[in-house]
Design a protein around this motif. Sequence first.
Motif, PDB file in Angstrom:
ATOM      1  N   HIS A   1     -59.121 -21.304  43.770  1.00  0.00           N
ATOM      2  CA  HIS A   1     -58.296 -21.451  45.405  1.00  0.00           C
ATOM      3  C   HIS A   1     -56.650 -20.550  44.904  1.00  0.00           C
ATOM      4  CE1 HIS A   1     -57.015 -22.354  49.364  1.00  0.00           C
ATOM      5  NE2 HIS A   1     -56.161 -24.016  48.622  1.00  0.00           N
ATOM      6  N   ARG A   2     -56.649 -20.416  44.234  1.00  0.00           N
ATOM      7  CA  ARG A   2     -54.921 -20.748  43.946  1.00  0.00           C
ATOM      8  C   ARG A   2     -55.150 -18.551  43.838  1.00  0.00           C
ATOM      9  NH1 ARG A   2     -52.372 -23.969  45.618  1.00  0.00           N
ATOM     10  NH2 ARG A   2     -52.384 -25.675  44.329  1.00  0.00           N
ATOM     11  N   ARG A   3     -56.377 -17.972  43.561  1.00  0.00           N
ATOM     12  CA  ARG A   3     -56.853 -16.955  43.848  1.00  0.00           C
ATOM     13  C   ARG A   3     -56.213 -15.887  45.060  1.00  0.00           C
ATOM     14  NH1 ARG A   3     -55.973 -12.338  44.416  1.00  0.00           N
ATOM     15  NH2 ARG A   3     -57.336 -10.739  43.596  1.00  0.00           N
ATOM     16  N   LEU A   4     -57.369 -16.775  45.430  1.00  0.00           N
ATOM     17  CA  LEU A   4     -57.702 -16.456  46.737  1.00  0.00           C
ATOM     18  C   LEU A   4     -56.426 -16.031  48.177  1.00  0.00           C
ATOM     19  CD1 LEU A   4     -61.130 -17.908  48.301  1.00  0.00           C
ATOM     20  CD2 LEU A   4     -60.398 -15.345  47.668  1.00  0.00           C
ATOM     21  N   LEU A   5     -55.826 -17.320  47.802  1.00  0.00           N
ATOM     22  CA  LEU A   5     -54.943 -17.582  48.337  1.00  0.00           C
ATOM     23  C   LEU A   5     -53.252 -16.231  47.453  1.00  0.00           C
ATOM     24  CD1 LEU A   5     -53.577 -21.314  48.587  1.00  0.00           C
ATOM     25  CD2 LEU A   5     -54.424 -20.009  50.789  1.00  0.00           C
TER      26      LEU A   5
ATOM     27  N   ARG B   1     -44.428 -14.096  52.333  1.00  0.00           N
ATOM     28  CA  ARG B   1     -45.772 -14.041  52.135  1.00  0.00           C
ATOM     29  C   ARG B   1     -45.827 -16.034  52.229  1.00  0.00           C
ATOM     30  NH1 ARG B   1     -49.420 -16.331  48.869  1.00  0.00           N
ATOM     31  NH2 ARG B   1     -48.044 -16.889  46.889  1.00  0.00           N
ATOM     32  N   LEU B   2     -44.983 -16.547  51.971  1.00  0.00           N
ATOM     33  CA  LEU B   2     -44.889 -18.279  52.401  1.00  0.00           C
ATOM     34  C   LEU B   2     -44.849 -18.547  53.796  1.00  0.00           C
ATOM     35  CD1 LEU B   2     -42.852 -19.535  49.470  1.00  0.00           C
ATOM     36  CD2 LEU B   2     -45.137 -19.410  49.753  1.00  0.00           C
ATOM     37  N   GLU B   3     -44.133 -17.884  54.955  1.00  0.00           N
ATOM     38  CA  GLU B   3     -43.625 -17.500  55.732  1.00  0.00           C
ATOM     39  C   GLU B   3     -45.906 -17.208  56.391  1.00  0.00           C
ATOM     40  OE1 GLU B   3     -40.583 -15.490  57.513  1.00  0.00           O
ATOM     41  OE2 GLU B   3     -38.989 -17.290  56.818  1.00  0.00           O
ATOM     42  N   ALA B   4     -46.319 -16.410  56.148  1.00  0.00           N
ATOM     43  CA  ALA B   4     -47.706 -15.287  56.404  1.00  0.00           C
ATOM     44  C   ALA B   4     -48.448 -16.760  56.224  1.00  0.00           C
ATOM     45  CB  ALA B   4     -47.528 -14.345  56.189  1.00  0.00           C
TER      46      ALA B   4
ATOM     47  N   ASP C   1     -50.788 -19.112  59.067  1.00  0.00           N
ATOM     48  CA  ASP C   1     -52.198 -18.893  59.113  1.00  0.00           C
ATOM     49  C   ASP C   1     -53.137 -19.855  58.954  1.00  0.00           C
ATOM     50  OD1 ASP C   1     -51.357 -16.016  60.055  1.00  0.00           O
ATOM     51  OD2 ASP C   1     -52.157 -15.373  57.494  1.00  0.00           O
ATOM     52  N   PHE C   2     -52.592 -20.389  57.963  1.00  0.00           N
ATOM     53  CA  PHE C   2     -53.151 -21.524  57.169  1.00  0.00           C
ATOM     54  C   PHE C   2     -52.775 -22.929  57.813  1.00  0.00           C
ATOM     55  CE2 PHE C   2     -54.048 -18.114  53.861  1.00  0.00           C
ATOM     56  CZ  PHE C   2     -54.544 -17.595  54.892  1.00  0.00           C
ATOM     57  N   GLY C   3     -51.323 -23.431  58.086  1.00  0.00           N
ATOM     58  CA  GLY C   3     -51.198 -24.664  58.558  1.00  0.00           C
ATOM     59  C   GLY C   3     -51.746 -25.752  59.323  1.00  0.00           C
TER      60      GLY C   3
ATOM     61  N   ASP D   1     -61.715 -24.359  54.990  1.00  0.00           N
ATOM     62  CA  ASP D   1     -61.391 -24.090  56.453  1.00  0.00           C
ATOM     63  C   ASP D   1     -60.527 -22.748  55.968  1.00  0.00           C
ATOM     64  OD1 ASP D   1     -62.675 -26.321  57.430  1.00  0.00           O
ATOM     65  OD2 ASP D   1     -60.332 -26.974  57.301  1.00  0.00           O
ATOM     66  N   ILE D   2     -59.134 -22.650  55.033  1.00  0.00           N
ATOM     67  CA  ILE D   2     -58.510 -21.910  55.002  1.00  0.00           C
ATOM     68  C   ILE D   2     -59.553 -20.426  54.771  1.00  0.00           C
ATOM     69  CG2 ILE D   2     -57.050 -20.585  52.788  1.00  0.00           C
ATOM     70  CD1 ILE D   2     -55.562 -22.939  52.833  1.00  0.00           C
TER      71      ILE D   2
END
Length: 311
Positions: free
Chosen positions: A216-220, A259-262, A266-268, A275-276
Motif C-alpha cells: 500500500h505504501r508503494r502504491l500511494l 501530492r498530499l492535496e491530490a 482522490d482518496f479522502g 477502495d483506494i
Amino acid sequence: MSTTPLQPLTAPATVTSWYEASARTRTRLLLDPGSFVEFIGPEKREVSPHLKVFDLPEQFDDGIVVGCGSLGGAKVLIAAQEGRFMGGAFGEVHGAKLTGLLRGARDIGSMPVLILFDTGGVRLQEANAGELAIAEIMRAVIEARCAGVKVVGLIGGRSGCYGGGGLIAACCSSLAVSEQGRIAVSGPEVIETNRGTEEFDSRDRALVWRTMGGKHRRLLGAADAFVDDTVQAFRDAALALLGEAGGFGLEILTKEQARLEARLRDFGTCADALDIWSAMGISHADAVSSLPADEFITLADAFGRISHDAR
C-alpha cells in the motif's frame, strides 16, 4: 520431526530473509564484504542509563548498530536498528548514536546514509529522552540533506517502522520497502486502544497489512521502491536509490504539499485500502495483497503514485 535443513550462518544475501535477519546480519550482508567498521562497538558498553531503574535487561549496543562501510565500492554511513531488542524502540543512547551519525554525515557532506529501520517507536520507559531523540534525529536528517547528503531508508523488519520511526522515515530522501515493511505513525494496537475496534481492529491481520504494509505504501507513493524479502533485493534497491535521490529544498516541499492535496482529493472518501486501489484503476483490487513480489512490482510500476520525495 521436521526434515527442513537449517539455513547456514553464512547464508548469502540472495537467500537471507531481511525480515528474519538481525541488524548485524543485515548490515554485514548489505555492504560490500569485509567493509563494515562499527562506531561505538560492543566493547564500549554504551547502554541505556534508564532501564536498570525498571529492572529491565540492557543490550551492549542499545539496540542500534552504527558505522561506515562501502556499497558497490562507494563509501556510506549506516545505522541498523535491532527490532529484537525492545522492539527497536528509541531511547536516549539509541537515539544519540543515530543523531551523531547523521551530524557526522552533514559535516562530511559527501557520504550518503543508509538507515535500516526496525522500530515500534519510542520506549515508554525513556519517554522524554526518546521523544527528544526523535526530534533531534529529524532535524539531523534535514540538516544532512540540506548539506547535499542522500539519506535512504530501508524498511522490512519484524517491528515495522512505527511512531517516531515513521516520522523519521518521512524525512528521508527515499525509501525502499518490502511487503513486511509496515509504516505508520500510530500502530494498530494504539489506534484500537484510543478509538475502538470499530475504527481499527488490530487483530485483523489482513486489514493491518493492506493499510500499513509495503504494498500500500508503494502504491500511494509513500515508498520509492518495493522489493522482495531478501537482503540482496534491499542491496540492489539501495544502490538504485542512491543513484536516483535528488536534493532538498523549497521545490521538494512544494511538490510534497501538492501530492498530499491530490491524495486527499482522490482518496479522502475511501474507507479501505481496497477502495483506494480500485480508485487508482486497479482491476481485481482484492487480489493485490496476494500477488508475489515480482508481479506486484510490475503492477506498482504501472499504477503507483510518484512520490516527488513526499511521503
